[in-house]
Design a protein around this motif. Structure first.
Motif, PDB file in Angstrom:
ATOM      1  N   ARG A   1      36.443  63.272  34.075  1.00 22.97           N
ATOM      2  CA  ARG A   1      36.047  64.171  32.986  1.00 22.97           C
ATOM      3  C   ARG A   1      34.556  64.050  32.676  1.00 22.97           C
ATOM      4  O   ARG A   1      33.935  64.990  32.208  1.00 22.97           O
TER       5      ARG A   1
ATOM      6  N   LYS B   1      30.902  56.697  34.528  1.00 21.48           N
ATOM      7  CA  LYS B   1      30.399  56.458  33.166  1.00 21.48           C
ATOM      8  C   LYS B   1      30.141  54.976  32.899  1.00 21.48           C
ATOM      9  O   LYS B   1      29.370  54.633  32.007  1.00 21.48           O
TER      10      LYS B   1
ATOM     11  N   HIS C   1      33.775  62.616  27.843  1.00 22.18           N
ATOM     12  CA  HIS C   1      33.098  63.797  28.351  1.00 22.18           C
ATOM     13  C   HIS C   1      31.579  63.658  28.218  1.00 22.18           C
ATOM     14  O   HIS C   1      31.086  62.948  27.338  1.00 22.18           O
ATOM     15  N   LYS C   2      30.871  64.361  29.073  1.00 22.33           N
ATOM     16  CA  LYS C   2      29.404  64.301  29.077  1.00 22.33           C
ATOM     17  C   LYS C   2      28.823  64.698  27.725  1.00 22.33           C
ATOM     18  O   LYS C   2      27.870  64.087  27.237  1.00 22.33           O
ATOM     19  N   GLU C   3      29.431  65.707  27.088  1.00 16.69           N
ATOM     20  CA  GLU C   3      28.939  66.165  25.789  1.00 16.69           C
ATOM     21  C   GLU C   3      29.073  65.064  24.744  1.00 16.69           C
ATOM     22  O   GLU C   3      28.181  64.871  23.910  1.00 16.69           O
ATOM     23  N   ASP C   4      30.210  64.349  24.779  1.00 11.97           N
ATOM     24  CA  ASP C   4      30.423  63.244  23.839  1.00 11.97           C
ATOM     25  C   ASP C   4      29.358  62.172  24.039  1.00 11.97           C
ATOM     26  O   ASP C   4      28.768  61.677  23.077  1.00 11.97           O
ATOM     27  N   TYR C   5      29.140  61.834  25.294  1.00 17.17           N
ATOM     28  CA  TYR C   5      28.162  60.795  25.617  1.00 17.17           C
ATOM     29  C   TYR C   5      26.774  61.170  25.115  1.00 17.17           C
ATOM     30  O   TYR C   5      26.096  60.379  24.450  1.00 17.17           O
ATOM     31  N   GLU C   6      26.338  62.387  25.412  1.00 17.32           N
ATOM     32  CA  GLU C   6      24.999  62.818  25.018  1.00 17.32           C
ATOM     33  C   GLU C   6      24.857  62.852  23.495  1.00 17.32           C
ATOM     34  O   GLU C   6      23.833  62.436  22.948  1.00 17.32           O
ATOM     35  N   ASN C   7      25.883  63.338  22.806  1.00 14.69           N
ATOM     36  CA  ASN C   7      25.817  63.432  21.349  1.00 14.69           C
ATOM     37  C   ASN C   7      25.807  62.064  20.677  1.00 14.69           C
ATOM     38  O   ASN C   7      25.000  61.799  19.789  1.00 14.69           O
TER      39      ASN C   7
ATOM     40  N   ARG D   1      25.121  59.152  22.044  1.00 14.55           N
ATOM     41  CA  ARG D   1      24.045  58.253  22.471  1.00 14.55           C
ATOM     42  C   ARG D   1      22.865  58.340  21.505  1.00 14.55           C
ATOM     43  O   ARG D   1      22.121  57.386  21.325  1.00 14.55           O
ATOM     44  N   LYS D   2      22.701  59.479  20.870  1.00 14.98           N
ATOM     45  CA  LYS D   2      21.623  59.659  19.902  1.00 14.98           C
ATOM     46  C   LYS D   2      21.811  58.737  18.690  1.00 14.98           C
ATOM     47  O   LYS D   2      20.864  58.413  17.982  1.00 14.98           O
TER      48      LYS D   2
END
Length: 203
Positions: free
Chosen positions: A20, A25, A191-197, A199-200
């Protein structure tokens, strides 16, 4: 009073292929580390003496990356079967060591907001020989990992073999489960979106 100090090894599950996420990851950057490296550092700073990491997909590259840490790596050749098989694989390995184990603390590599203090809280609230299960709450009302299973459940952990992990044991023995809530929301980064959000907000 126990005749020996509590022996609760920590198992970090990190064998999946991260389909996913679209990439491994375990090796995604997190702070000055990777997601898996962060999870390992969190674990080795606890009151537990032994930390085990279960690997499967992308074994060689991930194993090389974490070789600097004082952990024992367990290879789950049947990693495609899911989390349950990784739990069974780790339980089998730990039992074969022949040590006097009181329980096992199971963690995931993709929950970076779980900190050392919280894992210590779980460990400190474990009472041996009471068939206790100590789980972590989620925002949706569910409970799960990180979770401590008393050694009474090892025979059942050995039989797990699907991607539901040990959820069925939490339901089966619900009356024996004690649940703790971490300071920050218990998030799995799938998910990539979760990670990017998220990580901030890592610091």
């Amino acid at each position: 009073m126990s005749k020996h100090p509590l022996n609760i090894p920590i198992v970090i599950l990190a064998a999946g292929a991260s389909k996913r996420m679209g990439t491994a990851k375990q090796l995604l950057p997190w702070g000055n580390n990777t997601l898996l490296g962060h999870a390992i550092q969190t674990a080795i700073q606890t009151k537990s003496h032994d930390v085990f990491v279960v690997l499967g997909a992308n074994f060689s590259v991930i194993n090389d990356e974490i070789s600097k840490f004082p952990v024992t790596v367990i290879y789950n050749e049947n990693w495609k079967l899911g989390l349950g098989k990784s739990i069974a694989c780790a339980t089998d390995h730990i039992l074969n060591l022949g040590s006097e184990i009181d329980a096992v603390l199971i963690c995931l590599a993709d929950q970076p907001f779980i900190d050392t203090d919280f894992l210590n809280i779980l460990i400190q609230n474990f009472t041996p020989k009471t068939n206790q299960i100590i789980a972590t709450s989620y925002a949706n009302g569910a409970s799960g990992v990180p979770v401590i299973f008393d050694k009474k459940y090892f025979s059942e952990l050995l039989k797990l073999e699907d991607d539901k992990g040990a959820k069925m044991l939490l339901k089966k023995y619900a009356s024996l489960v004690k649940i703790f809530k971490p300071k920050l929301e218990n998030i799995d980064l799938d998910h990539k979106e979760d990670y990017e959000n998220f990580r901030k907000n890592e610091f």
